[in-house]
Every structure is written in structure tokens, then in C-alpha cells.
Write a protein that holds these residues in place. Structure first.
Motif, PDB file in Angstrom:
ATOM      1  N   CYS A  15     -14.816 -36.209 109.013  1.00  0.00           N
ATOM      2  CA  CYS A  15     -13.439 -36.578 109.351  1.00  0.00           C
ATOM      3  C   CYS A  15     -12.914 -37.676 108.423  1.00  0.00           C
ATOM      4  O   CYS A  15     -11.716 -37.910 108.361  1.00  0.00           O
ATOM      5  CB  CYS A  15     -13.347 -37.023 110.812  1.00  0.00           C
ATOM      6  SG  CYS A  15     -14.139 -38.610 111.161  1.00  0.00           S
ATOM      7  N   TYR A  16     -13.815 -38.364 107.751  1.00  0.00           N
ATOM      8  CA  TYR A  16     -13.512 -39.407 106.770  1.00  0.00           C
ATOM      9  C   TYR A  16     -12.917 -40.680 107.363  1.00  0.00           C
ATOM     10  O   TYR A  16     -12.373 -41.508 106.639  1.00  0.00           O
ATOM     11  CB  TYR A  16     -12.624 -38.873 105.634  1.00  0.00           C
ATOM     12  CG  TYR A  16     -13.231 -37.679 104.949  1.00  0.00           C
ATOM     13  CD1 TYR A  16     -14.390 -37.805 104.190  1.00  0.00           C
ATOM     14  CD2 TYR A  16     -12.660 -36.424 105.098  1.00  0.00           C
ATOM     15  CE1 TYR A  16     -14.967 -36.695 103.586  1.00  0.00           C
ATOM     16  CE2 TYR A  16     -13.231 -35.314 104.496  1.00  0.00           C
ATOM     17  CZ  TYR A  16     -14.386 -35.460 103.733  1.00  0.00           C
ATOM     18  OH  TYR A  16     -14.945 -34.368 103.146  1.00  0.00           O
ATOM     19  N   SER A  17     -13.024 -40.846 108.677  1.00  0.00           N
ATOM     20  CA  SER A  17     -12.526 -42.079 109.301  1.00  0.00           C
ATOM     21  C   SER A  17     -13.236 -43.302 108.726  1.00  0.00           C
ATOM     22  O   SER A  17     -12.607 -44.332 108.480  1.00  0.00           O
ATOM     23  CB  SER A  17     -12.739 -42.043 110.812  1.00  0.00           C
ATOM     24  OG  SER A  17     -11.915 -41.082 111.395  1.00  0.00           O
ATOM     25  N   CYS A  18     -14.538 -43.191 108.510  1.00  0.00           N
ATOM     26  CA  CYS A  18     -15.297 -44.315 107.961  1.00  0.00           C
ATOM     27  C   CYS A  18     -14.814 -44.659 106.560  1.00  0.00           C
ATOM     28  O   CYS A  18     -14.667 -45.837 106.209  1.00  0.00           O
ATOM     29  CB  CYS A  18     -16.796 -44.011 107.957  1.00  0.00           C
ATOM     30  SG  CYS A  18     -17.264 -42.548 107.011  1.00  0.00           S
ATOM     31  N   GLN A  19     -14.542 -43.642 105.753  1.00  0.00           N
ATOM     32  CA  GLN A  19     -14.075 -43.890 104.394  1.00  0.00           C
ATOM     33  C   GLN A  19     -12.663 -44.471 104.397  1.00  0.00           C
ATOM     34  O   GLN A  19     -12.350 -45.339 103.582  1.00  0.00           O
ATOM     35  CB  GLN A  19     -14.087 -42.597 103.582  1.00  0.00           C
ATOM     36  CG  GLN A  19     -15.486 -42.156 103.219  1.00  0.00           C
ATOM     37  CD  GLN A  19     -15.465 -40.926 102.344  1.00  0.00           C
ATOM     38  OE1 GLN A  19     -14.838 -39.925 102.683  1.00  0.00           O
ATOM     39  NE2 GLN A  19     -16.161 -40.989 101.225  1.00  0.00           N
ATOM     40  N   LEU A  20     -11.828 -43.998 105.296  1.00  0.00           N
ATOM     41  CA  LEU A  20     -10.454 -44.501 105.341  1.00  0.00           C
ATOM     42  C   LEU A  20     -10.386 -45.961 105.771  1.00  0.00           C
ATOM     43  O   LEU A  20      -9.667 -46.755 105.167  1.00  0.00           O
ATOM     44  CB  LEU A  20      -9.601 -43.622 106.255  1.00  0.00           C
ATOM     45  CG  LEU A  20      -9.349 -42.218 105.731  1.00  0.00           C
ATOM     46  CD1 LEU A  20      -8.664 -41.369 106.790  1.00  0.00           C
ATOM     47  CD2 LEU A  20      -8.526 -42.259 104.451  1.00  0.00           C
ATOM     48  N   ILE A  21     -11.161 -46.341 106.796  1.00  0.00           N
ATOM     49  CA  ILE A  21     -11.127 -47.743 107.230  1.00  0.00           C
ATOM     50  C   ILE A  21     -11.756 -48.643 106.170  1.00  0.00           C
ATOM     51  O   ILE A  21     -11.279 -49.746 105.915  1.00  0.00           O
ATOM     52  CB  ILE A  21     -11.777 -47.944 108.622  1.00  0.00           C
ATOM     53  CG1 ILE A  21     -11.429 -49.318 109.184  1.00  0.00           C
ATOM     54  CG2 ILE A  21     -13.276 -47.753 108.580  1.00  0.00           C
ATOM     55  CD1 ILE A  21      -9.968 -49.570 109.434  1.00  0.00           C
ATOM     56  N   CYS A  22     -12.804 -48.163 105.524  1.00  0.00           N
ATOM     57  CA  CYS A  22     -13.453 -48.936 104.462  1.00  0.00           C
ATOM     58  C   CYS A  22     -12.486 -49.191 103.300  1.00  0.00           C
ATOM     59  O   CYS A  22     -12.343 -50.321 102.841  1.00  0.00           O
ATOM     60  CB  CYS A  22     -14.698 -48.205 103.965  1.00  0.00           C
ATOM     61  SG  CYS A  22     -15.565 -49.040 102.630  1.00  0.00           S
ATOM     62  N   SER A  23     -11.841 -48.140 102.840  1.00  0.00           N
ATOM     63  CA  SER A  23     -10.920 -48.304 101.711  1.00  0.00           C
ATOM     64  C   SER A  23      -9.716 -49.165 102.085  1.00  0.00           C
ATOM     65  O   SER A  23      -9.247 -49.958 101.270  1.00  0.00           O
ATOM     66  CB  SER A  23     -10.458 -46.951 101.179  1.00  0.00           C
ATOM     67  OG  SER A  23      -9.680 -46.261 102.128  1.00  0.00           O
TER      68      SER A  23
END
Length: 71
Positions: A16-24
Motif C-alpha cells: 500500500c506504500y503507506s510506510c514509504q509515503l509517511i517516511c518521504s
């Protein structure tokens, strides 16, 4: 890179890329998965060399349990 304070379970990852979105967003100021310090894929979850060792923000935004904090 492996993080000792975060357990990864790629089998539970829905990409879902939630982790990548919050990280970026937090570290780079933009919603852009390629600027994140975590990479997710169907068979692996990896952290880049620029990942902040004590940051565990990605675990808080993983709705599927693929990233969990190890205490």
C-alpha cells in the motif's frame, strides 16, 4: 539494511506504500515513495543506508502488520 528495532514480514505486506509515503513526507517533505528510506516489494522490505536508526514511524502507519516494533 536491517533494523534491529523493526521486524519485517513481507508476506503480510499489501504494498500500500503507506510506510514509504509517511517516511518521504517526514524526512524529505514530499509524498514520494522513491524518496523514502524504506523499500517494499513482493518478497522483501528493506531500509536504505539513510534510514534513521531510531525512527520507527513506518511501524505506526503499517495497517497490515508487515512492520512491527521490537521492544
Amino acid at each position: 539494511m536491517e533494523k534491529k528495532n523493526i521486524r519485517t514480514d513481507p508476506a503480510r505486506c499489501s504494498e500500500c506504500y503507506s510506510c514509504q509515503l509517511i517516511c518521504s513526507l517526514v524526512h524529505e517533505g514530499v509524498f514520494h515513495p522513491l524518496k523514502a528510506r524504506i523499500r517494499v516489494g513482493p518478497e522483501a522490505i528493506r531500509f536504505t543506508e539513510t534510514c534513521v536508526p531510531k525512527c520507527t514511524l513506518c511501524t505506526q502507519y503499517c495497517a497490515y502488520g508487515a512492520l512491527t516494533l521490537v521492544k
